[in-house]
Design a protein around this motif. Structure first.
Motif, PDB file in Angstrom:
ATOM      1  N   MET A  34       0.887  -1.068  -0.213  1.00 43.79           N
ATOM      2  CA  MET A  34       0.097   0.093   0.032  1.00 43.79           C
ATOM      3  C   MET A  34       0.742   1.081  -0.160  1.00 43.79           C
ATOM      4  O   MET A  34       0.673   2.279  -0.754  1.00 43.79           O
ATOM      5  CB  MET A  34      -0.713  -0.087   1.325  1.00 43.79           C
ATOM      6  N   GLY A  35       1.960   1.115   0.977  1.00 42.13           N
ATOM      7  CA  GLY A  35       2.705   2.541   0.950  1.00 42.13           C
ATOM      8  C   GLY A  35       3.326   2.757  -0.437  1.00 42.13           C
ATOM      9  O   GLY A  35       3.990   4.020  -0.805  1.00 42.13           O
ATOM     10  N   ARG A  36       3.927   1.491  -1.243  1.00 43.16           N
ATOM     11  CA  ARG A  36       4.631   1.675  -2.296  1.00 43.16           C
ATOM     12  C   ARG A  36       3.860   2.586  -3.406  1.00 43.16           C
ATOM     13  O   ARG A  36       4.423   3.060  -4.262  1.00 43.16           O
ATOM     14  CB  ARG A  36       4.888   0.328  -2.881  1.00 43.16           C
ATOM     15  N   SER A  37       2.625   2.523  -3.404  1.00 44.81           N
ATOM     16  CA  SER A  37       1.800   2.974  -4.611  1.00 44.81           C
ATOM     17  C   SER A  37       1.819   4.637  -4.494  1.00 44.81           C
ATOM     18  O   SER A  37       1.547   5.062  -5.443  1.00 44.81           O
ATOM     19  CB  SER A  37       0.273   2.333  -4.343  1.00 44.81           C
ATOM     20  N   SER A  38       2.294   5.074  -3.397  1.00 47.48           N
ATOM     21  CA  SER A  38       2.432   6.569  -3.391  1.00 47.48           C
ATOM     22  C   SER A  38       3.485   7.003  -4.246  1.00 47.48           C
ATOM     23  O   SER A  38       3.396   7.758  -4.953  1.00 47.48           O
ATOM     24  CB  SER A  38       2.483   7.008  -1.923  1.00 47.48           C
ATOM     25  N   VAL A  39       4.521   6.218  -4.152  1.00 48.91           N
ATOM     26  CA  VAL A  39       5.753   6.467  -4.825  1.00 48.91           C
ATOM     27  C   VAL A  39       5.386   6.081  -6.480  1.00 48.91           C
ATOM     28  O   VAL A  39       5.653   7.046  -7.363  1.00 48.91           O
ATOM     29  CB  VAL A  39       6.864   5.918  -4.503  1.00 48.91           C
ATOM     30  N   THR A  46       2.566   6.129  -7.808  1.00 48.76           N
ATOM     31  CA  THR A  46       1.591   6.944  -8.724  1.00 48.76           C
ATOM     32  C   THR A  46       2.407   8.275  -9.120  1.00 48.76           C
ATOM     33  O   THR A  46       2.305   8.907 -10.154  1.00 48.76           O
ATOM     34  CB  THR A  46       0.451   7.715  -7.806  1.00 48.76           C
ATOM     35  N   ARG A  47       3.400   8.660  -8.248  1.00 53.26           N
ATOM     36  CA  ARG A  47       4.390   9.825  -8.584  1.00 53.26           C
ATOM     37  C   ARG A  47       5.056   9.572  -9.886  1.00 53.26           C
ATOM     38  O   ARG A  47       5.020  10.327 -10.786  1.00 53.26           O
ATOM     39  CB  ARG A  47       5.225  10.163  -7.750  1.00 53.26           C
ATOM     40  N   MET A  49       1.055  -7.497   3.544  1.00 48.75           N
ATOM     41  CA  MET A  49       0.036  -6.579   3.883  1.00 48.75           C
ATOM     42  C   MET A  49      -0.908  -7.372   4.592  1.00 48.75           C
ATOM     43  O   MET A  49      -1.260  -8.314   4.185  1.00 48.75           O
ATOM     44  CB  MET A  49      -0.394  -5.961   2.535  1.00 48.75           C
ATOM     45  N   GLU A  84      -3.836   3.288   7.074  1.00 47.92           N
ATOM     46  CA  GLU A  84      -2.235   3.347   7.201  1.00 47.92           C
ATOM     47  C   GLU A  84      -1.553   2.344   8.023  1.00 47.92           C
ATOM     48  O   GLU A  84      -1.696   2.148   9.340  1.00 47.92           O
ATOM     49  CB  GLU A  84      -1.781   4.548   7.775  1.00 47.92           C
ATOM     50  N   GLN A 137       6.935   8.231   2.609  1.00 45.30           N
ATOM     51  CA  GLN A 137       5.738   8.068   1.873  1.00 45.30           C
ATOM     52  C   GLN A 137       4.857   9.042   2.262  1.00 45.30           C
ATOM     53  O   GLN A 137       3.976   9.609   1.261  1.00 45.30           O
ATOM     54  CB  GLN A 137       5.294   6.693   1.594  1.00 45.30           C
ATOM     55  N   ILE A 166       5.561  12.379   1.042  1.00 45.66           N
ATOM     56  CA  ILE A 166       5.271  12.657  -0.348  1.00 45.66           C
ATOM     57  C   ILE A 166       3.718  12.919  -0.414  1.00 45.66           C
ATOM     58  O   ILE A 166       3.392  13.934  -1.227  1.00 45.66           O
ATOM     59  CB  ILE A 166       5.734  11.546  -1.213  1.00 45.66           C
ATOM     60  N   SER A 167       2.906  12.119  -0.047  1.00 47.86           N
ATOM     61  CA  SER A 167       1.296  12.194  -0.148  1.00 47.86           C
ATOM     62  C   SER A 167       0.927  13.438   0.657  1.00 47.86           C
ATOM     63  O   SER A 167       0.118  14.153  -0.024  1.00 47.86           O
ATOM     64  CB  SER A 167       0.537  10.956   0.015  1.00 47.86           C
ATOM     65  N   LEU A 189      -3.553  10.461  -9.594  1.00 47.04           N
ATOM     66  CA  LEU A 189      -2.730  11.265  -8.782  1.00 47.04           C
ATOM     67  C   LEU A 189      -3.655  11.584  -7.543  1.00 47.04           C
ATOM     68  O   LEU A 189      -3.487  11.318  -6.329  1.00 47.04           O
ATOM     69  CB  LEU A 189      -1.729  12.325  -9.132  1.00 47.04           C
ATOM     70  N   LEU A 206      -5.525   9.129  -5.580  1.00 43.66           N
ATOM     71  CA  LEU A 206      -4.852   8.285  -4.361  1.00 43.66           C
ATOM     72  C   LEU A 206      -4.312   9.194  -3.407  1.00 43.66           C
ATOM     73  O   LEU A 206      -4.448   8.404  -2.289  1.00 43.66           O
ATOM     74  CB  LEU A 206      -3.783   7.608  -5.272  1.00 43.66           C
ATOM     75  N   ARG A 244      -5.500   8.606   0.751  1.00 41.80           N
ATOM     76  CA  ARG A 244      -4.449   8.406   2.002  1.00 41.80           C
ATOM     77  C   ARG A 244      -5.132   9.461   3.071  1.00 41.80           C
ATOM     78  O   ARG A 244      -4.854   9.151   4.106  1.00 41.80           O
ATOM     79  CB  ARG A 244      -3.045   9.007   1.175  1.00 41.80           C
TER      80      ARG A 244
END
Lengths: 341, 339
Positions: free
Chosen positions: A1-6, A8-9, B1, B10, B23, B26-27, B330, B333, B337
């Motif tokens: 899940m956390g990987r998807s943020s990177v 999507t960037r 997961m 989270e 992460q 970034i979000s 983008l 997502l 989050r």
């Protein structure tokens, strides 16, 4: 899940990069010296802006221009509007061509009056501008024009239809193109001269604008025929219009008694003539327009002689049934010299 | 997961805590500065085109790119306001075109009268859309779709198949060129656009009204419960957008001194593209005009760069479409989050 943020960037940037890297990898243009306007190194750049790049007429014009440019060692950059009438797209195209340092711009204007400001901008940078196929309004906004004398082409169509009627009074339907376009007015008035009528004469029993489109022409003719089927002649501005009119006429079994001809001279029209959809057409020569235009720009780039004036690239009546002493060529000749496929 | 975990929750194994923090950052950045991603994309695009062609990287070309984005950029400014309220305006291009036609037809001795009439017309049309949305509670998509058809047809009837060249000095004022520092080509239209963007940015980010707009876009019920006059604010947004479209009409005449009923047929979709690429959320309450400015420039840069690189126009459309999808993805997502 956390990987998807990177991810999507990367996806967002990747979509841009994918689009752009195609630019880096597949530039059509040979790198030439100097940026905008610099003379000297590299082949002469010639810009061509057609109304659209899907109409076979303009595809022919573009291909002929490219062949002529290749032959003379020049580089052709061909752009177009998105639809017939897209003035804004043509303005942007002219600006981009100026930016790329072209020596001359050949244009078939979608809007004869709306393109003037952009052309003047180009001229002020020492670029020669030439109109193909359609004049600008005012005519002297370009240095020179290579086009068919559309009034004369209309006249030829009118004279042939008159000969087909063989003395009977005309009962005429007029299916016109886009309202307000110079080509439309010229062919319309030329036809009336050829058949011997005035605008508003009672022998004109109906008229409609179909914008040179086959479907619109069919619909318009169907509507006109609903009012009355007592028709013996039709004016069509171009061949797609004539094809649409033919379908509407055939649905009412009128094709035998209606005299119809057209203008343009596409290769598909040669098939139409053989199939009897209409009896004659007046051919235009877009290849000649393109070739002469390219030659003029190349000459300008060599010694600065600006092209000038209106050059009639001619029109030719094509029919397998010559009538009334009118000079014509047959479909065999037509197939050798037609445009499109 | 872990299984059965809802989207947006989270969770992470303890060993990846450091990664998770990075992460989240970034979000969070994307959430707080929705214009950040598009700005990076813009810079990247400029760099790539400058390398791939030898005519892109020049002051003249940059001026040209900005000029070519003025009309859609102004339409997009009004569109941003409406999208921030979780609405959408499909009629803005048609309203603007009607404005240009009225200005061109009335242009006679007094350019000012014609200009004013055009802006008032756009204001009135915007008010009609706003009125239908607020008083009848009709969805903005439907209202503006209907307005699009009615306004486009009306302007064609008004124009009677012709286009109108404009020569009046005031109406074509925004096309006037002059040179900063003797070298950089700038038009009056660019200056007006910058001013308008600055004014709207200020209203949205520094005034109570602006906060109300964001609140009502985020959650109209909650906004109502905190005492915000939702209908009044919403109506004012449509009014302001209408005025902006009137100025867009002035920009259009400045750029091409010819009022044409066939022009800007995709103005509505182009403005939505600019807004969405700029990071403003289609679901309301997030984004702003700075992003729209970047979005409008990206579209113009793409078109100019791809044309100069010899890429066919249809591929340009593909590229723009991909960008829109990426931008919305983008945003989606990042939203998940935050829940």
């Amino acid at each position: 899940m956390g990987r998807s943020s990177v991810l999507t960037r990367l996806l967002a940037i990747g979509a841009v990069a994918a689009a752009l890297l195609t630019a880096a990898c597949s530039t059509e243009r040979a790198p030439s010296g100097g940026g905008s306007g610099a003379g000297g190194g590299g082949p002469v750049k010639i810009g061509l802006v057609t109304k659209t790049d899907t109409n076979p007429y303009f595809v022919t014009l573009r291909d002929a221009a490219k062949a002529a440019a290749d032959q003379q060692g020049a580089q052709l950059i061909a752009l177009a509007g998105k639809f017939d009438g897209d003035n804004e797209g043509q303005v942007a195209a002219i600006e981009n061509l100026v930016q790329q340092g072209v020596k001359g711009i050949l244009i078939t204007p979608s809007n004869s009056g709306g393109i003037i400001a952009a052309l003047q901008q180009a001229k002020s940078r020492g670029i020669t501008v030439i109109a193909l196929d359609t004049e600008t309004d005012p005519k002297d906004a370009v240095d020179a024009t290579w086009a068919t004398d559309n009034t004369d082409a209309g006249r030829k169509q009118g004279a042939y239809v008159k000969a087909m009627l063989n003395g009977s009074a005309p009962k005429l339907l007029m299916v016109d193109g886009t309202a307000g376009a110079a080509v439309d007015t010229q062919r319309h008035n030329g036809f009336l001269e050829g058949i011997g009528l005035q605008n508003g004469a009672p022998q004109i029993i109906g008229s409609a604008n179909a914008n040179g489109d086959q479907n619109l022409a069919q619909q318009a003719t169907e509507n006109l025929l609903q009012r009355s089927t007592d028709v013996n002649s039709v004016y069509t501005i171009n061949e797609p219009t004539a094809r649409g009119v033919y379908v509407a006429m055939a649905a009412k079994n009128l094709t035998a008694k209606v005299a119809m001809a057209s203008i343009d001279g596409g290769c598909q029209a040669m098939q139409d003539l053989k199939g009897g959809k209409y009896a004659a057409t007046v051919m235009q020569f877009p290849k000649k327009m393109a070739q002469d235009g390219v030659a003029a720009v190349v000459a300008f780039s060599k010694d600065g002689t600006k092209p000038a004036g209106f050059h009639d690239t001619g029109s030719q009546l094509i029919t397998d049934k010559p009538l009334g002493g009118l000079e014509s060529k047959d479909t065999g000749w037509g197939q050798q010299n037609c445009w499109g496929s | 997961m872990p299984n059965g975990v809802k989207v947006g929750a989270e969770t992470a194994p303890a060993t990846a805590v450091r990664g998770r923090r990075r992460q989240i950052e970034i979000s969070e950045l994307v959430l707080r500065y929705p214009a950040l991603g598009p700005t990076c994309a813009l810079v990247l695009a400029v760099v790539v085109f400058s390398v791939a062609t030898n005519t892109f990287l020049s002051l003249d070309n940059f001026s040209l790119v900005v000029e070519q984005s003025l009309v859609v950029g102004t339409l997009a400014l009004g569109q941003t306001l409406i999208i921030l309220t979780a609405g959408i305006d499909l009629a803005n291009g048609a309203i603007m075109v009607f404005g240009t036609l009225l200005m061109a037809k009335l242009a006679g001795p007094s350019g000012f009268g014609a200009l004013l009439a055009g802006i008032v017309l756009c204001l009135v049309l915007g008010a009609i859309s706003g009125g239908l949305v607020t008083s009848l509670r009709l969805p903005p998509f439907i209202v503006t779709l209907g307005m699009l058809t009615v306004v486009a047809a009306s302007s064609r009837i008004f124009a009677a198949g012709q286009s109108f060249p404009v020569s009046n000095g005031l109406l074509t004022l925004l096309g006037q060129r002059f040179y900063l520092f003797g070298r950089i080509e700038v038009t009056a239209g660019m200056l007006l656009a910058v001013l308008m963007y600055a004014l709207v940015w200020y209203s949205l980010s520094r005034t109570g009204w602006g906060r109300h707009v964001y609140a009502l876009g985020n959650d109209p019920e909650a906004a109502r419960l905190t005492g915000i006059h939702v209908n009044r604010t919403l109506f004012s947004v449509y009014l302001l957008a209408g005025i902006i479209y009137g100025f867009a009409a002035w920009q259009a005449i400045g750029r091409i001194p010819n009022a044409d009923p066939n022009a800007y047929q995709t103005g509505n979709l182009d403005s939505i593209t600019a807004v969405v690429i700029g990071g403003t959320s289609l679901f309301g309450g997030r984004g702003g005009v700075l992003g729209t400015l970047v979005g409008a420039l990206i579209v113009s840069v793409l078109r100019s760069g791809l044309t100069q690189a010899g890429i066919d126009e249809l591929y340009q459309d593909v590229a723009t479409g991909l960008l829109v999808i990426a931008a919305v993805a983008l945003d989606q997502l990042a939203r998940r989050r935050s829940r």
